[in-house]
Scaffold this active site. Sequence first.
Site, PDB file in Angstrom:
ATOM      1  N   ASN A   7      48.887  40.313   5.446  1.00 47.05           N
ATOM      2  CA  ASN A   7      48.985  41.765   5.572  1.00 47.05           C
ATOM      3  C   ASN A   7      50.467  42.139   5.623  1.00 47.05           C
ATOM      4  O   ASN A   7      51.109  42.017   6.661  1.00 47.05           O
ATOM      5  CB  ASN A   7      48.259  42.196   6.858  1.00 47.05           C
ATOM      6  CG  ASN A   7      48.325  43.688   7.091  1.00 47.05           C
ATOM      7  OD1 ASN A   7      49.009  44.409   6.368  1.00 47.05           O
ATOM      8  ND2 ASN A   7      47.623  44.156   8.110  1.00 47.05           N
ATOM      9  N   ARG A  91      45.708  42.407   2.305  1.00 49.10           N
ATOM     10  CA  ARG A  91      45.335  43.775   2.677  1.00 49.10           C
ATOM     11  C   ARG A  91      46.267  44.743   1.918  1.00 49.10           C
ATOM     12  O   ARG A  91      47.482  44.617   1.968  1.00 49.10           O
ATOM     13  CB  ARG A  91      45.511  43.968   4.176  1.00 49.10           C
ATOM     14  CG  ARG A  91      45.156  45.358   4.620  1.00 49.10           C
ATOM     15  CD  ARG A  91      46.213  45.921   5.511  1.00 49.10           C
ATOM     16  NE  ARG A  91      45.938  47.306   5.807  1.00 49.10           N
ATOM     17  CZ  ARG A  91      46.807  48.072   6.424  1.00 49.10           C
ATOM     18  NH1 ARG A  91      47.966  47.620   6.802  1.00 49.10           N
ATOM     19  NH2 ARG A  91      46.512  49.326   6.652  1.00 49.10           N
ATOM     20  N   HIS A 180      41.802  52.937   6.523  1.00 48.12           N
ATOM     21  CA  HIS A 180      41.089  52.110   7.505  1.00 48.12           C
ATOM     22  C   HIS A 180      39.712  51.687   6.977  1.00 48.12           C
ATOM     23  O   HIS A 180      38.805  51.389   7.762  1.00 48.12           O
ATOM     24  CB  HIS A 180      40.845  52.849   8.843  1.00 48.12           C
ATOM     25  CG  HIS A 180      42.077  53.231   9.592  1.00 48.12           C
ATOM     26  ND1 HIS A 180      42.247  54.479  10.160  1.00 48.12           N
ATOM     27  CD2 HIS A 180      43.197  52.532   9.880  1.00 48.12           C
ATOM     28  CE1 HIS A 180      43.412  54.530  10.775  1.00 48.12           C
ATOM     29  NE2 HIS A 180      44.019  53.372  10.612  1.00 48.12           N
ATOM     30  N   GLY A 210      43.301  54.328  16.917  1.00 44.79           N
ATOM     31  CA  GLY A 210      44.418  53.451  17.274  1.00 44.79           C
ATOM     32  C   GLY A 210      45.683  54.296  17.287  1.00 44.79           C
ATOM     33  O   GLY A 210      45.649  55.476  17.646  1.00 44.79           O
ATOM     34  N   ARG A 241      51.429  61.200  14.517  1.00 47.17           N
ATOM     35  CA  ARG A 241      51.104  62.050  13.354  1.00 47.17           C
ATOM     36  C   ARG A 241      50.388  63.303  13.832  1.00 47.17           C
ATOM     37  O   ARG A 241      49.562  63.232  14.753  1.00 47.17           O
ATOM     38  CB  ARG A 241      50.197  61.306  12.369  1.00 47.17           C
ATOM     39  CG  ARG A 241      50.837  60.119  11.713  1.00 47.17           C
ATOM     40  CD  ARG A 241      49.914  59.569  10.626  1.00 47.17           C
ATOM     41  NE  ARG A 241      50.446  58.334  10.088  1.00 47.17           N
ATOM     42  CZ  ARG A 241      49.785  57.171  10.072  1.00 47.17           C
ATOM     43  NH1 ARG A 241      48.560  57.105  10.555  1.00 47.17           N
ATOM     44  NH2 ARG A 241      50.335  56.113   9.554  1.00 47.17           N
ATOM     45  N   MET A 286      48.801  55.822  24.043  1.00 45.32           N
ATOM     46  CA  MET A 286      47.805  56.468  24.906  1.00 45.32           C
ATOM     47  C   MET A 286      47.910  56.014  26.355  1.00 45.32           C
ATOM     48  O   MET A 286      47.708  56.806  27.275  1.00 45.32           O
ATOM     49  CB  MET A 286      46.406  56.214  24.335  1.00 45.32           C
ATOM     50  CG  MET A 286      45.286  56.870  25.088  1.00 45.32           C
ATOM     51  SD  MET A 286      45.537  58.664  25.347  1.00 45.32           S
ATOM     52  CE  MET A 286      44.832  59.361  23.872  1.00 45.32           C
ATOM     53  N   GLU A 387      39.680  43.574  11.078  1.00 45.76           N
ATOM     54  CA  GLU A 387      39.943  43.807   9.657  1.00 45.76           C
ATOM     55  C   GLU A 387      40.263  42.507   8.929  1.00 45.76           C
ATOM     56  O   GLU A 387      39.866  42.317   7.777  1.00 45.76           O
ATOM     57  CB  GLU A 387      41.111  44.793   9.511  1.00 45.76           C
ATOM     58  CG  GLU A 387      40.699  46.209   9.868  1.00 45.76           C
ATOM     59  CD  GLU A 387      41.868  47.098  10.247  1.00 45.76           C
ATOM     60  OE1 GLU A 387      42.402  46.925  11.365  1.00 45.76           O
ATOM     61  OE2 GLU A 387      42.245  47.950   9.445  1.00 45.76           O
TER      62      GLU A 387
HETATM   63  P1  ADP Z   1      47.453  50.335  15.333  1.00 46.26           P
HETATM   64  O1  ADP Z   1      47.064  51.581  14.628  1.00 46.26           O
HETATM   65  O2  ADP Z   1      48.933  50.184  15.511  1.00 46.26           O
HETATM   66  O3  ADP Z   1      46.755  49.080  14.868  1.00 46.26           O
HETATM   67  P2  ADP Z   1      45.933  49.892  17.785  1.00 46.26           P
HETATM   68  O4  ADP Z   1      44.566  49.852  17.238  1.00 46.26           O
HETATM   69  O5  ADP Z   1      46.524  48.639  18.322  1.00 46.26           O
HETATM   70  O6  ADP Z   1      46.955  50.610  16.827  1.00 46.26           O
HETATM   71  O7  ADP Z   1      45.907  50.970  18.987  1.00 46.26           O
HETATM   72  C1  ADP Z   1      47.044  51.316  19.706  1.00 46.26           C
HETATM   73  C2  ADP Z   1      46.639  52.375  20.712  1.00 46.26           C
HETATM   74  O8  ADP Z   1      45.654  51.829  21.579  1.00 46.26           O
HETATM   75  C3  ADP Z   1      47.806  52.827  21.591  1.00 46.26           C
HETATM   76  O9  ADP Z   1      47.761  54.235  21.745  1.00 46.26           O
HETATM   77  C4  ADP Z   1      47.476  52.153  22.904  1.00 46.26           C
HETATM   78  O10 ADP Z   1      47.962  52.886  23.992  1.00 46.26           O
HETATM   79  C5  ADP Z   1      45.972  52.176  22.893  1.00 46.26           C
HETATM   80  N1  ADP Z   1      45.456  51.224  23.866  1.00 46.26           N
HETATM   81  C6  ADP Z   1      45.458  49.877  23.805  1.00 46.26           C
HETATM   82  N2  ADP Z   1      44.942  49.358  24.941  1.00 46.26           N
HETATM   83  C7  ADP Z   1      44.617  50.416  25.744  1.00 46.26           C
HETATM   84  C8  ADP Z   1      44.061  50.567  27.047  1.00 46.26           C
HETATM   85  N3  ADP Z   1      43.704  49.511  27.758  1.00 46.26           N
HETATM   86  N4  ADP Z   1      43.867  51.818  27.511  1.00 46.26           N
HETATM   87  C9  ADP Z   1      44.217  52.897  26.812  1.00 46.26           C
HETATM   88  N5  ADP Z   1      44.747  52.821  25.557  1.00 46.26           N
HETATM   89  C10 ADP Z   1      44.947  51.608  25.055  1.00 46.26           C
END
Ligand code: ADP
Length: 401
Positions: A7, A91, A180, A210, A241, A286, A387
């Site tokens: 990827n 990917r 996605h 995410g 975004r 988040m 994925e």
């Molecule tokens: P990407 O799009 O970069 O692949 P991810 O799927 O890894 O992103 O998601 C990242 C998001 O998930 C971030 O906003 C992160 O804060 C949130 N996140 C990951 N673990 C937790 C958690 N335990 N509680 C709340 N949010 C989480």
Amino acid sequence: MKVLVVNCGSSSVKYTLFDMDKESKIAWGLIECIGLDKCFYKRESVNFPEKKETVRVTNHIQAVELIINELLDKNCGSISDIKEISVVGHRIVHGGEKFLQPVVVTEYAKECLKECFPLAPLHMPAHYDGITAVEKLLPGITSVLVFDTAFHQTIPDYAYMYALPYKFYEKDHIRKYGFHGTSHNYVACKAAEFLGKPLKNLKIITAHLGNGSSLAAIENGKVVDTSMGFTPLQGIVMGSRCGDIDAAIIAYLIDIYPEYKNSDALNNLLNKESGLLGISGVSADMRAILEAAASGSKKSELAFNMLCYSVKKYIGSFYAALNGIDLLVFTAGIGENSYPVREKVCQNLEALGIELDTEKNKENSQNIRCISKPNSKVKVLIIPTNEELMIARISKQLIGS
Ligand code: ADP
């Protein structure tokens, strides 16, 4: 059978080597910050613990070289001969209208891929370099391209068209593509498997939440609509975004702020400085938003509320598009881990038959699970996405056929 999944992001390369007889990981890792002074190289395998170091890698070709050479390393590698790899799955972010499904790499496919460069100018050249490097280092091994956009190719024209003059579609290919796709596809299949029902009998909304986030409306295993559009900017509020905004705001901003006449600056504003980050002024993450909101940051609370409300609105519109749903699936970093987001999104959706069990929703687990009340008409599931595994499965399937 061993399958290597590669990827190449705009400045990173992630990889996973799978044993597809068991669908288990053999080795995995990533190189980040390619092109900068220091790149971070992290890797792990079933036989060796995680190893991290800084390396100097100026482009994606060098990054792939480093990864493959280490996979073959006599002391710490995972394979002794390149012939052990049956297929490499790449990917690819954007297949435009050229690629409706995954394909085996040929010279023709590579030419078509080049035509898609303008649709994702940061990612596509990186993907191309990754393919070239694999061809050079693994001669004779088949490569397969798996597109983020392909799963959405079943969306009907009235849903994928923008009501701009038609020539922009014909000449410039401006339409909704969606992203996605591999994740939406994976979790939809897993959901059907979990319920023990055929995918073709289910109406599902999948919410991949995410850093980048999108929802998809799926009927009979086929996508009928998705929230991302021509680019991943459209749709719900994301980490940095803005998601859906009134398009006239762009022209208004350009008139007021001359710096936004530059498309790079404008794209930066909308993609990297907006969303949770832009509203809160705290973070695009988040976890940080939830912490800041709990400590009294009103803007973080607002950002959280805006994100949840935008997800809820898409659930409502996709519910209408599908004429009801059987399943709502949460996945990706926020979808899998953030119970406050799931709770807020599902609050007051009883009219749609969505009733969350708030206690089950709070349970911490990495497993697939159902978090709706037993009598909820719509089942709400959490399904960890994968994925890479989906790309490996598709690649295996394609060479098998
Ligand atoms: P990407 O799009 O970069 O692949 P991810 O799927 O890894 O992103 O998601 C990242 C998001 O998930 C971030 O906003 C992160 O804060 C949130 N996140 C990951 N673990 C937790 C958690 N335990 N509680 C709340 N949010 C989480």
